[in-house]
Design an enzyme around this catalytic site. Structure first.
Site, short mmCIF file in Angstrom:
data_model
loop_
_atom_site.label_atom_id
_atom_site.label_comp_id
_atom_site.label_asym_id
_atom_site.label_seq_id
_atom_site.Cartn_x
_atom_site.Cartn_y
_atom_site.Cartn_z
N GLU A 89 -0.31 -9.89 0.30
CA GLU A 89 -0.81 -8.72 1.05
C GLU A 89 -2.33 -8.77 1.10
OE1 GLU A 89 -1.38 -3.91 0.54
OE2 GLU A 89 0.22 -4.89 -0.60
N ARG B 192 -9.34 -4.00 4.47
CA ARG B 192 -10.43 -3.17 3.94
C ARG B 192 -11.80 -3.80 4.15
NH1 ARG B 192 -7.91 -1.59 -2.01
NH2 ARG B 192 -5.84 -0.96 -1.26
N LYS C 229 6.86 1.58 -0.30
CA LYS C 229 5.79 1.44 -1.29
C LYS C 229 5.54 2.82 -1.91
CE LYS C 229 0.75 0.74 -1.24
NZ LYS C 229 -0.38 0.26 -0.41
#
Length: 214
Positions: free
Chosen positions: A44, A48, A132
């Site tokens: 993953e 960001r 999640k």
């Protein structure tokens, strides 16, 4: 074009999905290769940083044994951009119908972020049952996951947020936890200094974490 895995395939591949923050595109391929060498394939890469999409593209093109996904997907536009870069799954910090529909339409596996029962219901209404749990420790941790086993027995979770090498095994012991997510496999100093052997060793330890048979 590489086949898109299902969300359950993403969560079932290994005990840990590394949450990766990359500032430099030059680090993407050696980092991915180091993780794969340690037995961790589902990667993953969080959206960001300005370099994130380019990093996803590099990994997708140059590390065929890795299955690269995009984290911090916050909109339909993020999902579209991630898919175009070569991401094969997406992870969101929360859930909206727009994100769920976009990923469904793109054929992109999604692990939606949830922290409350209402968010679980919203995701389930749109067909998502592999979720999640974020931020896991801050939102109730082990106690919350145990409480959800009753009303949401058909849901499988990937707790992320506050999960570390020290507590990962406790989360993985729960019947409704398929895997965990964490950043400890890719310490910032190790990435910055190109300590790929160190990252491979951390990945190998994570890959050995026990999970109960389900």
């Amino acid at each position: 074009m590489a086949l898109m895995p299902s969300a359950l395939e993403v969560m079932g591949d290994a005990p840990v999905i590394p949450v990766i923050v990359l500032e430099d595109v030059a680090h993407a391929v050696p980092l991915a290769r180091a993780l794969v060498a340690g037995g961790i394939r589902m990667l993953e890469v969080t959206l960001r940083t300005p370099a994130a999409l380019a990093c996803i593209e590099k990994i997708a093109k140059e590390v065929p044994d890795a299955v690269v996904g995009a984290g911090t997907v916050r909109s339909a536009a993020d999902a579209q951009a991630a898919t175009m870069a070569g991401a094969r799954f997406a992870v969101s910090p929360g859930y909206t119908h727009a994100i769920g529909k976009a990923c469904h339409d793109l054929g992109l596996a999604l692990l939606p972020g949830v922290a409350t029962g209402s968010e679980i219901l919203a995701a389930q209404e749109d067909g998502y049952t592999a979720l999640k749990f974020f931020p896991a420790v801050q939102a109730g941790g082990l106690a919350m996951l145990k409480a959800w086993q009753g009303p949401f027995g058909d849901v499988r979770f990937c707790p992320t947020g506050g999960v570390s090498a020290a507590n990962a095994a406790e989360f993985l012991a729960l019947a409704n936890v398929a895997c965990v997510g964490g950043s400890w496999l890719t310490p910032a100093d190790a990435v910055k200094n190109g300590q790929w052997d160190r990252i491979t060793a951390l990945a190998a330890e994570a890959a050995k974490l026990p999970r109960p048979r389900r």
